[in-house]
Design an enzyme around this catalytic site. Structure first.
Site, PDB file in Angstrom:
ATOM      1  N   GLY A 347       0.822  -1.197   0.000  1.00 32.64           N
ATOM      2  CA  GLY A 347       0.000   0.000   0.000  1.00 32.64           C
ATOM      3  C   GLY A 347       0.855   1.245   0.000  1.00 32.64           C
ATOM      4  N   ASP A 467      -2.435   8.058  16.949  1.00 33.73           N
ATOM      5  CA  ASP A 467      -3.008   7.921  15.597  1.00 33.73           C
ATOM      6  C   ASP A 467      -3.868   6.659  15.502  1.00 33.73           C
ATOM      7  OD1 ASP A 467      -3.521   8.918  13.094  1.00 33.73           O
ATOM      8  OD2 ASP A 467      -1.763   8.014  12.161  1.00 33.73           O
TER       9      ASP A 467
END
Length: 663
Positions: A347, A467
């Site tokens: 990715g 995060d």
């Protein structure tokens, strides 16, 4: 004759219906913006291979779309030749688009990456865009419901295409569909035709040497008189992401109320060649065989030696000696990923590239993340934290195995999670992808809660993740959720006061006090986890958008349903009622409590885990307890809410910018 000849080299306007023709762009008076430029060879180069950039090139004169100020948009026809040249054979970011808009200035606030220089998260979908675009897209973006990473689409005011199709053309003889690859590095021709009477848009694409196929790739009925403004301009837009792609336009023609002039492909400029040219055998034929063999052998040996040294060169400083056991050799990572080949790419996002690899000695599968770090400031402290995090062992945390440094890259090595990230299962419409049932989602939520509790309270130091989001939750072979990506994590001693720092995280998951003070705490992680719980249960992103293009926060939407007594209506439709209603309601209530704007009202992760395990009863929540509007509160703090699901962000009052530094 001279006037006619010049008309072929530069835009020309006729009184009955405007038209122009470019066979190359040397000396053309285009309006350029961003990275766009005209090369010496006469190509329009929209992007030059740098990452995260955009470029625009527009015809300088406005189109006369309407016969009268209030008339309808007339028929028009466009033809152009383009090429996408990526540094990778099988991967490119992102595509390009033909666009009709109020002008190049109207795209000044557009973003790079998946927005292709056309819109931004705040304005995407607004009627005030007055935009028609035909996108040639090389990346599948779930937020725009892209069908795949090689498609053509018709966009009206938004990057969510009204109609799209796999790139290719229909053969005139037998009607069979022939696939084309947008990233083939080959020039192709596109035709866009609008019939003003039938209000029909046709898009056709074919290899450069082929005449225009009779059957268009896409046909869509839409009255552009309700969209396009007067004046409007026509041009091209493109953007890159983390990949080093180049987007070219070689030729272009336009006709109003008539077909676009035919582009003479023999007059088009040539695309630049990647790599070295094939070697000539003339030298080998003319020189004695023995001499040629000797020169060749010595030359190859020298080249291989130099290439070998350069290939594996690392950045290593004296202070890193204490972190030796956690330092990976670049050579080992290079071989593990087969030279970071495209076929091993897992990715790409705002952080950079992630590759799948297998360490040769141990045969352990790893995920290798390459991120950029532009300066050495704080690098020693950062590496020390990475090494510390690498000592953490928990069944619901992705193991950070170590790091490597090379040139301007920082490389992090993680355990490989075979089932990928959670967001793929929530949002992707990919064929064959399993839909997570409620039992699996509930287990994932409990697993991530357990991992966070360990980070906050059970390990030797307090670790604030900073995060937490669905794309950072990875699924192992048994579909257990593991919290990963510790690139933004901060560590401090138990009982100490966490230091104020710049705000990092992802929009939609940021607690109000974090935006205001810049201080991350375990309770700011709890806020993000609350949003995560709602997201997993609802199958909705943290920032939603209604049919009118208005944006609102998922937590506000769920809270409104809670006030209205319709809480179960927010459950992901993919679950089709196959869930434990009491359990779902329970999780949604915990999520709302965790996402409370007041930090003091939020539970700790230990309490959250006790609620989820049934060890402690969830306190009864009243309307007074949950009477807030998160979006209004954030806007009062000066934060402009924007939906950037694909990358982490760094936020300051009133502004949002891409995270830099690879953290």
């Amino acid at each position: 004759m001279l006037f006619l000849f010049l008309g072929l080299l530069a835009p020309s306007a006729a009184t009955d219906g405007d038209q122009f023709l470019y066979t190359g762009f040397a000396g053309a008076n285009l309006t350029l913006d961003g990275a766009a430029t005209v090369t010496a060879a006469g190509l329009v180069e929209l992007t030059n291979g740098s990452t995260h950039q955009k470029g625009h090139a527009f015809h300088p004169a406005p189109l006369r779309l309407r016969g009268s100020p209030k008339g309808t948009v007339r028929s028009f026809s466009v033809a152009f030749v383009f090429a996408i040249v990526s540094g990778y054979l099988d991967f490119s970011t992102h595509g390009l688009a033909l666009v009709v808009a109020p002008g190049i200035k109207s795209l000044s606030t557009a973003l790079t990456d998946q927005y292709m220089g056309l819109t931004n998260a705040k304005d995407d979908g607004k009627d005030t865009n007055h935009m028609l675009a035909v996108e040639l897209d090389t990346v599948q973006n779930i937020e725009f419901k892209d069908m795949n990473a090689n498609h053509v689409g018709i966009d009206i005011n938004t990057l969510t295409s009204l109609q799209s199709n796999e790139t290719g053309y229909y053969h005139d003889n037998n009607g069979s569909f022939q696939n084309l690859s947008l990233i083939s590095r080959e020039a192709m021709q596109v035709w866009v035709d609008y019939d003003g009477e039938a209000t029909q848009i046709n898009v056709t694409i074919a290899p450069l040497a082929m005449v225009k196929p009779k059957r268009p790739l896409i046909s869509y009925i839409y009255n552009l008189s309700t969209v396009l403004a007067e004046p409007s301009y026509i041009g091209f837009s493109s953007a890159t992401g983390p990949g080093n792609s180049r987007h070219y336009v070689l030729g272009w023609s336009f006709g109003m109320n008539k077909p676009a002039p035919v582009i003479d492909i023999a007059k088009l400029p040539k695309l630049p060649q990647l790599g070295s040219k094939p070697r000539s055998k003339v030298l080998e034929i003319t020189l004695p065989i023995a001499s040629a063999a000797l020169v060749l052998t010595v030359g190859i040996a020298v080249v291989l030696l130099v290439r070998r040294r350069l290939r594996y060169t690392e950045l290593r400083e004296d202070w890193e000696s204490e972190f030796g056991p956690h330092r990976f050799a670049y050579k080992d990572l290079f071989h593990a990923t087969k030279g970071f080949k495209d076929k091993h790419l897992l990715g790409a996002g705002g952080f950079g590239m992630v590759y799948r690899g297998e360490l040769q000695k141990s045969r352990v599968e790893v995920a290798v993340k390459k991120v950029s770090h532009g300066s050495k400031q704080g690098m020693k402290e950062f590496i020390a934290e990475i090494v510390s995090i690498g000592r953490i062992r928990h069944r619901n945390l992705v193991q950070l195995l170590g790091y490597c440094r090379r040139k301007d890259e920082l490389i992090l090595v993680y355990d490989y999670m075979s089932n990928g990230s959670l967001d793929k299962y929530l949002y992707s419409e990919e064929d064959g992808l399993t839909t997570l049932d409620w039992a699996q989602r509930f287990r994932i939520i409990k697993g991530v809660a357990s991992g966070l509790h360990f980070l906050h309270e059970r390990w030797e130091k307090v670790v604030i993740h900073r995060d937490i989001k669905t794309s950072n939750v990875l699924l192992d072979k048994e579909m257990n959720g593991r919290l990963g990506d510790f690139g933004l994590a901060k560590l401090y001693e138990h009982g100490a006061n966490p230091q104020t720092t710049r705000v990092v995280g992802t929009t939609g998951y940021l607690a109000p006090e974090l935006v205001r003070t810049g201080k991350a705490t375990p309770l700011t992680d709890v806020f993000a986890f609350g949003t995560f719980m709602l997201e997993v249960t609802c199958g909705q992103r943290p920032i939603k958008q209604d049919e009118q293009g208005n944006q609102f926060l998922l937590v506000d939407w769920v809270l409104q349903h809670w006030h209205n007594g319709s809480l179960l209506e927010v459950v992901d439709p993919k679950l089709r009622g196959e869930h434990n209603s009491d359990e779902v309601r329970f999780v949604l209530q915990i999520g709302l409590l965790c996402a409370h704007p007041s930090a003091t009202a939020r539970p700790s992760m230990q309490q959250v885990l006790q609620y989820l395990d049934g060890e402690t009863l969830l306190p009864e929540m009243t309307r007074a307890d949950l009477s807030f509007n998160m979006l209004a509160l954030l806007q009062r703090k000066g934060l402009h809410v924007m939906s950037w699901p694909c990358s982490s962000t760094m936020v300051s009052a009133g502004t949002i910018s891409d995270l830099s530094g690879g953290r």
